[in-house]
Design a protein around this motif. Structure first.
Motif, short mmCIF file in Angstrom:
data_model
loop_
_atom_site.label_atom_id
_atom_site.label_comp_id
_atom_site.label_asym_id
_atom_site.label_seq_id
_atom_site.Cartn_x
_atom_site.Cartn_y
_atom_site.Cartn_z
N ARG A 1 0.83 -1.16 -0.23
CA ARG A 1 0.02 0.02 0.01
C ARG A 1 1.01 1.27 -0.04
NH1 ARG A 1 -2.39 -4.04 -0.34
NH2 ARG A 1 -1.98 -3.54 -2.30
N LEU A 2 2.04 1.39 0.75
CA LEU A 2 2.77 2.43 0.73
C LEU A 2 3.46 2.61 -0.50
CD1 LEU A 2 4.59 1.89 4.15
CD2 LEU A 2 3.04 3.71 3.46
N ALA B 1 3.10 5.99 -2.67
CA ALA B 1 4.44 6.55 -3.21
C ALA B 1 4.52 6.89 -4.88
CB ALA B 1 5.61 5.84 -2.71
N GLU B 2 4.15 5.82 -5.58
CA GLU B 2 4.03 5.97 -6.90
C GLU B 2 3.03 6.72 -7.47
OE1 GLU B 2 3.67 1.79 -8.20
OE2 GLU B 2 5.97 1.53 -8.04
N ALA B 3 1.62 6.69 -6.75
CA ALA B 3 0.63 7.82 -7.08
C ALA B 3 1.27 8.99 -6.91
CB ALA B 3 -0.50 7.32 -6.29
N GLU B 4 1.86 9.43 -5.63
CA GLU B 4 2.37 10.67 -5.60
C GLU B 4 3.59 11.16 -6.51
OE1 GLU B 4 4.72 13.15 -1.90
OE2 GLU B 4 3.06 11.80 -1.54
N LEU B 5 4.24 10.16 -6.92
CA LEU B 5 5.48 10.44 -7.98
C LEU B 5 5.20 10.92 -9.14
CD1 LEU B 5 8.66 10.46 -8.50
CD2 LEU B 5 8.39 8.02 -9.20
N TYR B 6 3.97 10.33 -9.73
CA TYR B 6 3.47 10.44 -10.95
C TYR B 6 2.32 11.49 -11.09
CZ TYR B 6 6.70 6.61 -12.32
OH TYR B 6 7.89 5.62 -12.39
N ILE C 1 4.13 17.09 -10.28
CA ILE C 1 5.13 17.18 -11.27
C ILE C 1 5.26 18.89 -11.64
CG2 ILE C 1 6.23 16.63 -13.47
CD1 ILE C 1 5.26 13.78 -12.68
N ARG C 2 4.04 19.35 -12.18
CA ARG C 2 3.93 20.84 -12.57
C ARG C 2 4.61 21.69 -11.37
NH1 ARG C 2 -1.35 18.63 -14.57
NH2 ARG C 2 -0.72 18.45 -16.93
N VAL C 3 4.34 21.56 -10.29
CA VAL C 3 4.84 22.37 -9.22
C VAL C 3 6.40 22.12 -9.07
CG1 VAL C 3 5.07 22.53 -6.75
CG2 VAL C 3 2.87 21.96 -7.51
N GLN C 4 6.90 21.00 -9.30
CA GLN C 4 8.37 20.67 -9.30
C GLN C 4 8.99 21.59 -10.74
OE1 GLN C 4 8.89 16.60 -9.31
NE2 GLN C 4 8.55 16.53 -6.94
N LEU C 5 8.23 21.62 -11.75
CA LEU C 5 8.70 22.11 -12.96
C LEU C 5 8.78 23.82 -12.72
CD1 LEU C 5 6.95 20.22 -15.68
CD2 LEU C 5 9.43 20.67 -15.46
N ALA C 6 7.78 24.27 -12.03
CA ALA C 6 7.51 25.65 -11.47
C ALA C 6 8.90 26.12 -10.65
CB ALA C 6 6.27 25.96 -10.86
N GLU C 7 9.01 25.10 -9.76
CA GLU C 7 10.16 25.61 -8.78
C GLU C 7 11.51 25.42 -9.33
OE1 GLU C 7 9.66 22.53 -5.60
OE2 GLU C 7 8.14 23.47 -5.04
N LEU C 8 11.54 24.71 -10.58
CA LEU C 8 12.77 24.30 -11.26
C LEU C 8 12.97 25.82 -12.08
CD1 LEU C 8 15.19 22.34 -11.92
CD2 LEU C 8 13.71 21.68 -13.87
N ILE D 1 8.78 11.86 -16.61
CA ILE D 1 7.95 11.14 -15.91
C ILE D 1 6.33 11.65 -15.96
CG2 ILE D 1 7.10 11.41 -13.20
CD1 ILE D 1 9.99 11.55 -12.51
N LEU D 2 6.31 12.98 -16.47
CA LEU D 2 4.95 13.49 -16.75
C LEU D 2 4.46 12.64 -17.95
CD1 LEU D 2 2.79 15.61 -15.97
CD2 LEU D 2 4.00 17.16 -17.57
#
Length: 84
Positions: free
Chosen positions: A24-25, A29-34, A39-46, A70-71
């Protein structure tokens, strides 16, 4: 499962519980990763880090490519020091 096998396998019940919880963990984690929103938030931070001069263009391009892969649900490029 019969009564005898149930009794004999009872000591393994905690192991089965741990395996179930770890599955379940991993799923969470995979649901959060993908998650496209994350991912868009990480791109904005980048992009902000590049604009602020915190990272150079080469690192920006590497990280952007990894996040876009990943996206697009391609196989992500492994990050050194992070286990898959």
């Amino acid at each position: 499962m019969g009564l005898l096998s149930g009794v004999l396998l009872l000591p393994l019940a905690p192991v089965h519980g741990v395996v179930w919880i770890s599955d379940r963990l991993i799923d969470a984690a995979e649901a959060e990763l993908y998650d496209p929103a994350a991912i868009r938030v990480q791109l904005a931070e980048l992009n902000r880090a590049l604009d602020d001069g915190e990272i150079d263009l080469a690192r920006f391009e590497r990280e952007e490519e990894r996040l876009l892969d990943i996206l697009d649900r391609k196989s992500p490029v492994p990050v050194p020091g992070v286990s898959p």
